[in-house]
Design a protein around this motif. Structure first.
Motif, PDB file in Angstrom:
ATOM      1  N   ALA A  87      20.668  -5.332  -7.829  1.00 20.57           N
ATOM      2  CA  ALA A  87      20.053  -4.782  -9.045  1.00 20.57           C
ATOM      3  C   ALA A  87      19.402  -5.867  -9.897  1.00 20.57           C
ATOM      4  O   ALA A  87      18.262  -5.700 -10.374  1.00 20.57           O
ATOM      5  CB  ALA A  87      21.103  -4.028  -9.860  1.00 20.57           C
ATOM      6  N   LEU A  88      20.075  -6.978 -10.113  1.00 16.70           N
ATOM      7  CA  LEU A  88      19.547  -8.014 -11.006  1.00 16.70           C
ATOM      8  C   LEU A  88      18.349  -8.755 -10.414  1.00 16.70           C
ATOM      9  O   LEU A  88      17.351  -8.959 -11.114  1.00 16.70           O
ATOM     10  CB  LEU A  88      20.661  -8.971 -11.400  1.00 16.70           C
ATOM     11  CG  LEU A  88      21.540  -8.437 -12.540  1.00 16.70           C
ATOM     12  CD1 LEU A  88      22.903  -9.097 -12.542  1.00 16.70           C
ATOM     13  CD2 LEU A  88      20.850  -8.652 -13.877  1.00 16.70           C
ATOM     14  N   HIS A 129      18.443   3.134 -16.126  1.00 18.60           N
ATOM     15  CA  HIS A 129      19.806   2.680 -15.860  1.00 18.60           C
ATOM     16  C   HIS A 129      20.389   3.392 -14.639  1.00 18.60           C
ATOM     17  O   HIS A 129      21.061   2.764 -13.795  1.00 18.60           O
ATOM     18  CB  HIS A 129      20.681   2.935 -17.088  1.00 18.60           C
ATOM     19  CG  HIS A 129      22.082   2.473 -16.941  1.00 18.60           C
ATOM     20  ND1 HIS A 129      23.110   3.311 -16.519  1.00 18.60           N
ATOM     21  CD2 HIS A 129      22.663   1.256 -17.135  1.00 18.60           C
ATOM     22  CE1 HIS A 129      24.231   2.637 -16.482  1.00 18.60           C
ATOM     23  NE2 HIS A 129      24.006   1.389 -16.843  1.00 18.60           N
ATOM     24  N   GLY A 180      15.551  -6.320 -10.686  1.00 11.17           N
ATOM     25  CA  GLY A 180      15.131  -6.235 -12.076  1.00 11.17           C
ATOM     26  C   GLY A 180      14.324  -7.447 -12.493  1.00 11.17           C
ATOM     27  O   GLY A 180      13.312  -7.339 -13.200  1.00 11.17           O
ATOM     28  N   SER A 196      18.737  -2.310 -18.592  1.00 12.28           N
ATOM     29  CA  SER A 196      19.336  -1.319 -17.700  1.00 12.28           C
ATOM     30  C   SER A 196      19.753  -1.898 -16.352  1.00 12.28           C
ATOM     31  O   SER A 196      20.596  -1.311 -15.666  1.00 12.28           O
ATOM     32  CB  SER A 196      18.370  -0.146 -17.482  1.00 12.28           C
ATOM     33  OG  SER A 196      17.138  -0.599 -16.938  1.00 12.28           O
ATOM     34  N   CYS A 197      19.203  -3.061 -15.960  1.00 16.05           N
ATOM     35  CA  CYS A 197      19.530  -3.589 -14.636  1.00 16.05           C
ATOM     36  C   CYS A 197      20.736  -4.516 -14.659  1.00 16.05           C
ATOM     37  O   CYS A 197      21.234  -4.892 -13.581  1.00 16.05           O
ATOM     38  CB  CYS A 197      18.331  -4.301 -14.028  1.00 16.05           C
ATOM     39  SG  CYS A 197      17.932  -5.903 -14.758  1.00 16.05           S
ATOM     40  N   GLY A 256      17.292 -13.482 -12.058  1.00 19.87           N
ATOM     41  CA  GLY A 256      18.070 -12.327 -11.627  1.00 19.87           C
ATOM     42  C   GLY A 256      19.105 -12.675 -10.581  1.00 19.87           C
ATOM     43  O   GLY A 256      20.241 -12.189 -10.619  1.00 19.87           O
ATOM     44  N   VAL A 316      13.868  -2.298 -18.709  1.00 15.85           N
ATOM     45  CA  VAL A 316      14.295  -2.801 -17.401  1.00 15.85           C
ATOM     46  C   VAL A 316      15.419  -3.826 -17.545  1.00 15.85           C
ATOM     47  O   VAL A 316      16.443  -3.752 -16.867  1.00 15.85           O
ATOM     48  CB  VAL A 316      13.091  -3.411 -16.654  1.00 15.85           C
ATOM     49  CG1 VAL A 316      13.560  -4.131 -15.386  1.00 15.85           C
ATOM     50  CG2 VAL A 316      12.081  -2.333 -16.296  1.00 15.85           C
ATOM     51  N   PHE A 330      18.871   1.855 -11.387  1.00 20.52           N
ATOM     52  CA  PHE A 330      19.477   0.579 -11.015  1.00 20.52           C
ATOM     53  C   PHE A 330      20.939   0.753 -10.616  1.00 20.52           C
ATOM     54  O   PHE A 330      21.463  -0.010  -9.790  1.00 20.52           O
ATOM     55  CB  PHE A 330      19.356  -0.426 -12.152  1.00 20.52           C
ATOM     56  CG  PHE A 330      18.000  -1.067 -12.262  1.00 20.52           C
ATOM     57  CD1 PHE A 330      17.587  -2.012 -11.336  1.00 20.52           C
ATOM     58  CD2 PHE A 330      17.125  -0.711 -13.280  1.00 20.52           C
ATOM     59  CE1 PHE A 330      16.334  -2.604 -11.428  1.00 20.52           C
ATOM     60  CE2 PHE A 330      15.869  -1.295 -13.379  1.00 20.52           C
ATOM     61  CZ  PHE A 330      15.468  -2.243 -12.457  1.00 20.52           C
ATOM     62  N   SER A 331      21.622   1.750 -11.186  1.00 20.76           N
ATOM     63  CA  SER A 331      23.023   1.989 -10.831  1.00 20.76           C
ATOM     64  C   SER A 331      23.164   2.426  -9.379  1.00 20.76           C
ATOM     65  O   SER A 331      24.192   2.167  -8.730  1.00 20.76           O
ATOM     66  CB  SER A 331      23.635   3.046 -11.757  1.00 20.76           C
ATOM     67  OG  SER A 331      23.663   2.590 -13.092  1.00 20.76           O
TER      68      SER A 331
END
Length: 428
Positions: free
Chosen positions: A273-274, A261, A277, A331-332, A79, A328, A264-265
């Motif tokens: 976020a990554l 989504h 995630g 969406s991340c 990530g 996940v 994470f946004s």
């Protein structure tokens, strides 16, 4: 006495002359070969990096490659690395992957290096996504650029279609999947000429793409399961129930997708976020086990080799964890596709039915589970039927899958798709 004139019938499409189609053969074949080689190159690079990250490195450190600690460390690190690429690479490795499907608009060439690096890191690092969406996007951009440069009189849409078809043929090792997807896409368009006239160029690209993959990459979708004999009424009932139940489970993941989504946004930055995630994916890997990592195709083969080694509860857990990991990862911000993880989730679910009711053949449970899951996740009817059928080399499975697809399709059609608009709302 007068008679009403008969209503005019539909106008018959005129066939395209061979002299019009023949000049398209060479560029179509060239596109098919090139997109296949790009797919093979990225896949092999990712496989080599995967071996380093999950075998060589943990062995050198004296840590189990698939221990809970290493899964958490590797997924979180993946990530971080993908987040760096998305943050710093020109074009940020392409648009939000949650908004992309199998059909892709041409991207600027400067975006492609970052997208390729992010895809290779994702495939090697373990998130539950496949290569299809980013590889199609890269191939479409390259084919569109080359076509406009070297054959500017040809319509730009031609190069997009050729790249999509060639890549799908390469991904599945057969042009049949591409032909079915293209036919489904053409169904809603006004075509000039006969259907096969329109399919000729993309089918050429798909055939060459699949042949190139077969000769160079040697893929195999056949899981070597025991063939299904003559189906009985119990098999028909089982197929209907399993496919429909898998579709319902898949739709649960689809409905959760926009909420994940959106969550994470809120984090806004890819370097937040990554990695987060990745951490969640590592924890899910600890829960579901190593088979729930990566894109899922090799892991389906592992399940199919020993279907009776797993309890019904274990298989159900893996199906749910894989779907959660798919939601996940998609969406991340990880760059990847949703088909192959959905295949694993459907296979686990179908084998769970076999474990619960041993009279249900493993091949029937797996194929119908994959069918229902793919219908929900992809909303591609022909692709779902083809993928489920090709996993089980048994002619008698075809009719059962066609029957099972009917109620499963009724459960998913008209509902939200696992693809979002730019405003975050689900497509329908």
């Amino acid at each position: 006495m007068t008679h009403d004139a008969a209503p005019p019938g539909p106008a018959l499409s005129r066939a395209t002359p061979a002299r019009t189609l023949l000049p398209l053969f060479l560029p179509s074949a060239l596109v098919g070969a090139v997109v296949s080689l790009i797919f093979i190159g990225v896949s092999r690079l990712a496989d080599q990096l995967k071996d380093v990250l999950w075998t060589d490195l943990p062995n050198a450190l004296g840590i189990g490659g698939f221990s809970s600690l290493w899964m958490i460390v590797m997924l979180t690190t993946t990530g971080v690395l993908v987040g760096l690429v998305v943050w710093k690479a020109p074009g940020h490795a392409g648009p939000d992957p949650a908004t992309l499907g199998l059909q892709a608009a041409p991207m600027a060439l400067r975006v492609l290096p970052g997208l390729l690096v992010a895809t290779a890191l994702m495939l090697a690092g373990g998130p539950s996504l496949g290569p299809e969406n980013p590889i199609i996007a890269v191939n479409v951009a390259l084919a569109f650029w080359a076509g406009r440069r070297f054959a500017p009189r040809a319509p730009g849409e031609l190069w997009v279609t050729l790249a999509e078809a060639g890549t799908i043929g390469a991904l599945f090792g057969t042009p049949v999947a591409a032909a079915l997807v293209i036919s489904e896409a053409l169904a809603g368009r006004q075509m000039r000429g006969l259907l096969w006239d329109n399919i000729f160029p993309p089918l050429t690209a798909a055939a060459v793409g699949s042949m190139t993959t077969s000769l160079v990459g040697h893929p195999s979708f056949d899981l070597d399961l025991p063939p299904l004999g003559d189906p009985g009424w119990a098999d028909v009932f089982s197929a209907l129930v399993i496919a429909s139940a898998a579709a319902v489970l898949g739709m649960a993941a689809v409905r959760l997708f926009p909420y994940a989504h959106k969550a994470f946004s809120f984090l806004r930055h890819p370097m937040v976020a990554l990695p987060l995630g990745g951490l969640v994916l590592g924890l899910l890997g600890c829960l579901g086990g190593p088979l729930t990592l990566f894109k899922g195709l090799d892991q389906v083969a592992e399940l199919a080799r020993h279907p009776d080694d797993y309890s019904a509860g274990r298989l159900a857990l893996m199906a749910v964890v894989k779907l959660a990991a798919l939601v996940v990862a998609a969406s991340c911000g990880f760059r990847g596709g949703r088909i192959f993880p959905a295949v694993f989730a459907g296979a686990s679910f179908g084998l769970c039915a076999h474990a619960l009711v041993p009279s249900v053949p493993a091949s029937l449970g797996l194929a119908t589970g994959v069918l229902g899951m793919l219908l929900a996740i992809t909303r591609q009817g022909w692709l779902s039927l083809f993928t489920a059928a090709v996993l089980v080399s048994s002619p008698s499975i075809i009719s059962l899958l066609c029957i099972a697809s009917l109620p499963a399709w009724l459960l998913v059609t008209g509902g939200p798709q696992m693809q979002l608009r730019e405003d975050g709302s689900p497509m329908r």
